[in-house]
Design a protein around this motif. Structure first.
Motif, PDB file in Angstrom:
ATOM      1  N   VAL A  72     -10.469   4.492  -0.074  1.00 27.87           N
ATOM      2  CA  VAL A  72      -8.863   5.167  -0.501  1.00 27.87           C
ATOM      3  C   VAL A  72      -7.891   5.341   0.488  1.00 27.87           C
ATOM      4  CG1 VAL A  72      -7.972   7.031  -1.560  1.00 27.87           C
ATOM      5  CG2 VAL A  72      -9.663   5.951  -2.606  1.00 27.87           C
ATOM      6  N   LEU A  73      -8.749   5.962   1.705  1.00 28.19           N
ATOM      7  CA  LEU A  73      -7.666   6.121   2.947  1.00 28.19           C
ATOM      8  C   LEU A  73      -7.041   4.878   3.547  1.00 28.19           C
ATOM      9  CD1 LEU A  73      -9.824   9.161   4.312  1.00 28.19           C
ATOM     10  CD2 LEU A  73      -7.774   9.173   3.235  1.00 28.19           C
ATOM     11  N   THR A  74      -7.990   4.080   3.656  1.00 26.03           N
ATOM     12  CA  THR A  74      -7.696   2.665   4.407  1.00 26.03           C
ATOM     13  C   THR A  74      -6.617   2.047   3.394  1.00 26.03           C
ATOM     14  OG1 THR A  74      -9.874   2.466   5.363  1.00 26.03           O
ATOM     15  CG2 THR A  74      -8.395   0.578   5.206  1.00 26.03           C
ATOM     16  N   VAL A  75      -6.943   1.750   2.246  1.00 26.41           N
ATOM     17  CA  VAL A  75      -5.743   1.166   1.466  1.00 26.41           C
ATOM     18  C   VAL A  75      -4.297   1.940   1.313  1.00 26.41           C
ATOM     19  CG1 VAL A  75      -5.469  -0.040  -0.821  1.00 26.41           C
ATOM     20  CG2 VAL A  75      -7.670  -0.092   0.268  1.00 26.41           C
ATOM     21  N   THR A  76      -4.666   3.337   1.123  1.00 25.91           N
ATOM     22  CA  THR A  76      -3.434   3.965   0.963  1.00 25.91           C
ATOM     23  C   THR A  76      -2.575   4.042   2.177  1.00 25.91           C
ATOM     24  OG1 THR A  76      -4.361   5.655  -0.593  1.00 25.91           O
ATOM     25  CG2 THR A  76      -2.614   6.646   0.532  1.00 25.91           C
ATOM     26  N   ASP A  77      -3.215   4.187   3.298  1.00 23.94           N
ATOM     27  CA  ASP A  77      -2.366   4.147   4.456  1.00 23.94           C
ATOM     28  C   ASP A  77      -1.558   2.842   4.918  1.00 23.94           C
ATOM     29  OD1 ASP A  77      -3.087   6.712   5.391  1.00 23.94           O
ATOM     30  OD2 ASP A  77      -4.806   6.007   6.803  1.00 23.94           O
ATOM     31  N   ARG A  78      -2.311   1.825   4.511  1.00 22.64           N
ATOM     32  CA  ARG A  78      -1.738   0.453   4.760  1.00 22.64           C
ATOM     33  C   ARG A  78      -0.552   0.353   3.663  1.00 22.64           C
ATOM     34  NH1 ARG A  78      -7.228  -3.277   4.691  1.00 22.64           N
ATOM     35  NH2 ARG A  78      -8.027  -2.708   6.823  1.00 22.64           N
ATOM     36  N   ILE A  79      -0.715   0.687   2.260  1.00 21.39           N
ATOM     37  CA  ILE A  79       0.532   0.703   1.370  1.00 21.39           C
ATOM     38  C   ILE A  79       1.362   1.666   1.691  1.00 21.39           C
ATOM     39  CG2 ILE A  79       0.994   0.831  -0.921  1.00 21.39           C
ATOM     40  CD1 ILE A  79      -2.003   0.180  -1.510  1.00 21.39           C
ATOM     41  N   SER A  80       1.007   2.866   2.191  1.00 20.14           N
ATOM     42  CA  SER A  80       2.310   3.616   2.768  1.00 20.14           C
ATOM     43  C   SER A  80       3.138   3.023   3.844  1.00 20.14           C
ATOM     44  CB  SER A  80       1.678   4.867   3.096  1.00 20.14           C
ATOM     45  OG  SER A  80       0.910   5.637   1.999  1.00 20.14           O
ATOM     46  N   ALA A  81       2.290   2.474   4.798  1.00 21.51           N
ATOM     47  CA  ALA A  81       3.058   1.690   5.785  1.00 21.51           C
ATOM     48  C   ALA A  81       4.158   0.641   5.426  1.00 21.51           C
ATOM     49  CB  ALA A  81       2.232   1.042   6.799  1.00 21.51           C
ATOM     50  N   HIS A  82       3.865  -0.188   4.331  1.00 22.99           N
ATOM     51  CA  HIS A  82       4.660  -1.191   3.637  1.00 22.99           C
ATOM     52  C   HIS A  82       5.886  -0.206   3.026  1.00 22.99           C
ATOM     53  CE1 HIS A  82       2.553  -4.562   4.312  1.00 22.99           C
ATOM     54  NE2 HIS A  82       1.412  -4.129   3.786  1.00 22.99           N
ATOM     55  N   ALA A  83       5.538   0.835   2.265  1.00 21.84           N
ATOM     56  CA  ALA A  83       6.677   1.459   1.624  1.00 21.84           C
ATOM     57  C   ALA A  83       7.580   2.242   2.688  1.00 21.84           C
ATOM     58  CB  ALA A  83       6.275   2.496   0.714  1.00 21.84           C
ATOM     59  N   GLU A  84       7.037   2.723   3.818  1.00 24.31           N
ATOM     60  CA  GLU A  84       7.968   3.164   4.770  1.00 24.31           C
ATOM     61  C   GLU A  84       8.960   2.150   5.550  1.00 24.31           C
ATOM     62  OE1 GLU A  84       4.703   6.745   5.560  1.00 24.31           O
ATOM     63  OE2 GLU A  84       4.809   4.967   7.051  1.00 24.31           O
TER      64      GLU A  84
END
Length: 219
Positions: A72-84
């Motif tokens: 969850v942490l790995t995927v969330t961080d990657r997706i957050s980076a795209h949103a940012e």
């Protein structure tokens, strides 16, 4: 005579490159299995798909809960980076607001956003500080994209961040059964249809209220 404070600080040894690769393979295998089969992933199958032994898996993750949290942490961080990145592009006038949202949706699909289903699972450790921080970062970034697309009149007003994330998770996971495992080739086509339905003018009024991530976690 040297005092305690004069002694050089010892650094923790860096993990060996092969150990890092094994950990990354385990997480990647777990991501795919959660997307395909849900949260009750058998750890033996994770190890097999990652190409490591069970002992290696348990050296890195003591149980299923710890592994799911790391996924969850790995995927969330990657997706957050795209949103940012999308937000930054809008603020720099390098992308229009709905175009940034569209780019984010397709990028989130490629990052296997369906692996975030443990966040909505009753037995998952939702209150872990790392999970809370990662979830809040993602929520803020996606809400920012949605707010900008709505402010320009491109996104229908009755859509919330929860609606977007639920639809993304559903559309990027294969249907049950081995007959649907060749699913990835359709994902971006179906996401494009979904995104077109988010644009104004809306063709219909949505029933109920816009979903929020907080409401989804409480159900």
């Amino acid at each position: 005579m040297a005092t305690v404070t004069d002694q050089p600080q010892r650094r923790a040894p860096r993990p060996r490159a092969d150990a890092v690769r094994n950990r990354e393979r385990i997480v990647a295998a777990a991501v795919e299995l959660i997307v395909e089969h849900g949260t009750e992933l058998p750890l033996d199958e994770v190890a097999r798909r990652a190409g490591v032994g069970n002992a290696t898996l348990y050296r890195n993750f003591k149980d299923r809960g710890e592994l799911m949290r790391h996924v969850v942490l790995t995927v969330t961080d990657r997706i957050s980076a795209h949103a940012e990145q999308g937000l930054a592009a809008v603020e720099a006038d390098e992308a229009d607001s709905f175009g940034a949202l569209r780019t984010f949706v397709h990028a989130a699909a490629d990052e296997r956003i369906g692996a975030l289903c443990p966040i909505l699972h009753a037995t998952f450790e939702h209150a872990h500080p790392d999970v809370v921080a990662a979830r809040d970062r993602l929520t803020v970034a996606v809400e920012g994209l949605i707010a900008r697309a709505r402010a320009t009149g491109q996104l229908r007003s009755d859509v919330g961040v929860g609606d977007l994330m639920v639809a993304l998770s559903q559309l990027t996971r294969p249907l049950p059964g081995t007959g649907c495992m060749d699913f990835d080739r359709f994902v971006h086509r179906h996401l494009q249809l979904f995104l077109d339905g988010l644009m104004t003018p809306a063709r219909s009024e949505l029933p109920g209220e816009a979903a929020t991530l907080e409401a989804l976690r409480q159900e």
